[in-house]
Enzyme design. Structure first.
Site, mmCIF file in Angstrom:
data_model
loop_
_atom_site.group_PDB
_atom_site.id
_atom_site.type_symbol
_atom_site.label_atom_id
_atom_site.label_comp_id
_atom_site.label_asym_id
_atom_site.label_seq_id
_atom_site.Cartn_x
_atom_site.Cartn_y
_atom_site.Cartn_z
ATOM 1 N N LYS A 90 0.804 -1.223 0.000
ATOM 2 C CA LYS A 90 0.000 0.000 0.000
ATOM 3 C C LYS A 90 0.840 1.277 0.000
ATOM 4 C CE LYS A 90 -4.452 -1.501 1.614
ATOM 5 N NZ LYS A 90 -4.296 -2.876 2.108
ATOM 6 N N GLU A 112 -9.547 7.003 3.730
ATOM 7 C CA GLU A 112 -10.384 6.073 4.478
ATOM 8 C C GLU A 112 -9.532 4.858 4.809
ATOM 9 O OE1 GLU A 112 -10.111 5.902 1.209
ATOM 10 O OE2 GLU A 112 -9.708 3.746 1.054
ATOM 11 N N SER A 378 1.591 -9.929 -0.680
ATOM 12 C CA SER A 378 1.257 -8.499 -0.591
ATOM 13 C C SER A 378 1.655 -7.843 0.728
ATOM 14 C CB SER A 378 -0.237 -8.305 -0.838
ATOM 15 O OG SER A 378 -1.000 -9.102 0.067
#
Ligand SMILES: *Cc1c(COP(=O)(O)O)cnc(C)c1O
Length: 396
Positions: A90, A112, A378
């Site tokens: 991310k 968010e 990930s």
């Protein structure tokens, strides 16, 4: 080299677009008009690449797992996004978007977050680049994810509770959108996956495509061939998956497999398997598949992994699925847990529960000894320690 992209209005076939309230139009229009020129300026590219290298720690390794390879009878490689700063892919997107916001002269970032991973990545980028940061999070998630809330606060972000609806991710997203409408001039909204109105899905795809760009270079070095037989990634909104797939899409060789969260089973009513169950509709500004109740309300999804707990899917994935370019499968909570324990014991790598969904699919495939398989790992599993402990004691 961006050979795959949406139309000028952000459509991938019939999916995508920008279905937004009129009040949001100025913000979104500004982004649509400027994002490509900014991202591909020499100055931006240098700043972004330098931070990915020296701050995030890229390129992340491509690890040949001889243990998994022996066990499964194939050539298994793990793309180690878990080794990124803050522990997942991310951060690639968060840094890209915060850099972009600064070029747009924005003074404030909002975002968010569900489990808090995107919130932590965004708060991290804001601390580094010295810009105000406000994170919206469902009231229930704030209680469930205390360590990440404390991390964001220590990084200097303000965490605002979303108290409407089910008080989870989709409500936090609604609050963030409302806040953006009220601050059209000075605020940028950092969306955390390939979802939302155009240009977010395309912009986030471009930032995450570094993953497959690196895989091609690394596989070439290791095997003499840049293109594997399979790439497997878990899929929530779809940002790590599109990043890992991007440079292999429709190359005539590589099979791309996206693994959804089956939860307690696709037909159990406690699931987040969007493609398996979804109908076409509009969620958070784009047309895609989403899970709906019989009367058309958005379904409350369930997955053991908070990062896959989303009722929609990025429009690019809806398109690639319908076109047959990506195969979509699902894995249950239990299968993901087992895969996480297995990799931890086998290789000493504790994967995030999200990533463990991708690993779990390996055992269901019909693999040949010569098949080259890349699994996108990930993120790392530290954040899931409580869940692991709970299930470990059950098993012993
Ligand atoms: C958030 C998250 C995901 C799911 O998001 P995508 O946009 O689908 O990639 C997957 N893995 C990890 C480790 C995450 O933190």
């Amino acid at each position: 080299m961006m050979k795959f992209k949406p139309t000028e209005n952000g459509f991938y076939g019939e999916f995508g677009g920008a279905f937004i309230p009129e009040m949001l139009y100025p913000n979104v229009k500004e982004l649509q008009e400027k994002y490509l020129d900014i991202i591909y300026s020499d100055e931006f590219q240098k700043a972004f690449k330098d931070l990915l290298k020296d701050y995030v720690g890229r390129p992340t390794p491509l690890f040949y797992s001889s243990n998994l390879s022996a066990l499964l009878g194939a050539q298994i490689y793990l793309k180690r996004e878990d080794l990124n700063h803050t522990g997942a892919h991310k951060i690639n997107n968060a840094i890209g978007q915060v850099l972009l916001a600064k070029k747009l002269n924005k003074k404030r970032i909002i975002a968010e977050t569900g489990a808090g991973q995107h919130g932590v990545a965004t708060a991290t980028a804001c601390a580094l680049l010295n810009i105000e940061c406000v994170i919206f999070m469902g009231e229930i998630d704030i209680q469930r994810q205390k360590p990440n809330v404390e991390r964001m606060q220590m990084l200097g972000a303000k965490v605002v509770a979303a108290t409407s609806g089910s008080k989870t991710l989709k409500d936090a997203t609604n609050e963030a959108i409302r806040e953006w409408i009220n601050n059209p001039v000075d605020t940028h909204y950092v969306i955390g996956s390939v979802v939302g109105p155009h240009p977010f899905p395309d912009m986030v795809t471009r930032f995450q495509s570094i993953i497959s760009e690196e895989i091609r270079v690394q596989l070439s070095e290791k095997t003499g061939n840049p293109d594997p037989d399979y790439v497997i990634a878990c899929i929530g909104g779809g940002s790590n998956a599109i990043g890992a797939f991007y440079h292999f899409i429709d190359n005539g060789k590589t099979k791309l497999i996206a693994v959804e969260a089956g939860g307690e089973g696709v037909t159990s009513g406690k699931t987040a398997a969007t493609i398996a169950l979804g109908k076409k509709g509009i969620i958070h500004g784009s047309k895609t598949y989403l899970i709906q109740t019989n009367d058309g309300q958005i379904f409350e999804p369930h997955s053991i992994s908070a990062g896959l707990d989303y009722p929609g899917i990025g429009p690019v994935h809806a398109y690639l699925h319908d076109k047959g370019s990506v195969e979509v499968v699902s894995v249950t909570d239990k299968e993901a847990l087992d895969a996480a324990f297995q990799l931890t014991k086998l290789d000493g790598i504790m994967p995030a529960l999200e990533s463990a969904h991708a690993l779990a699919h390996l055992t269901k495939m019909n693999l040949n000894k010569k098949d080259v398989v890349v699994v996108n790992l990930s993120g790392r599993g530290d954040k899931d320690m409580q869940t692991f402990q709970k299930h470990h004691s059950h098993e012993e």
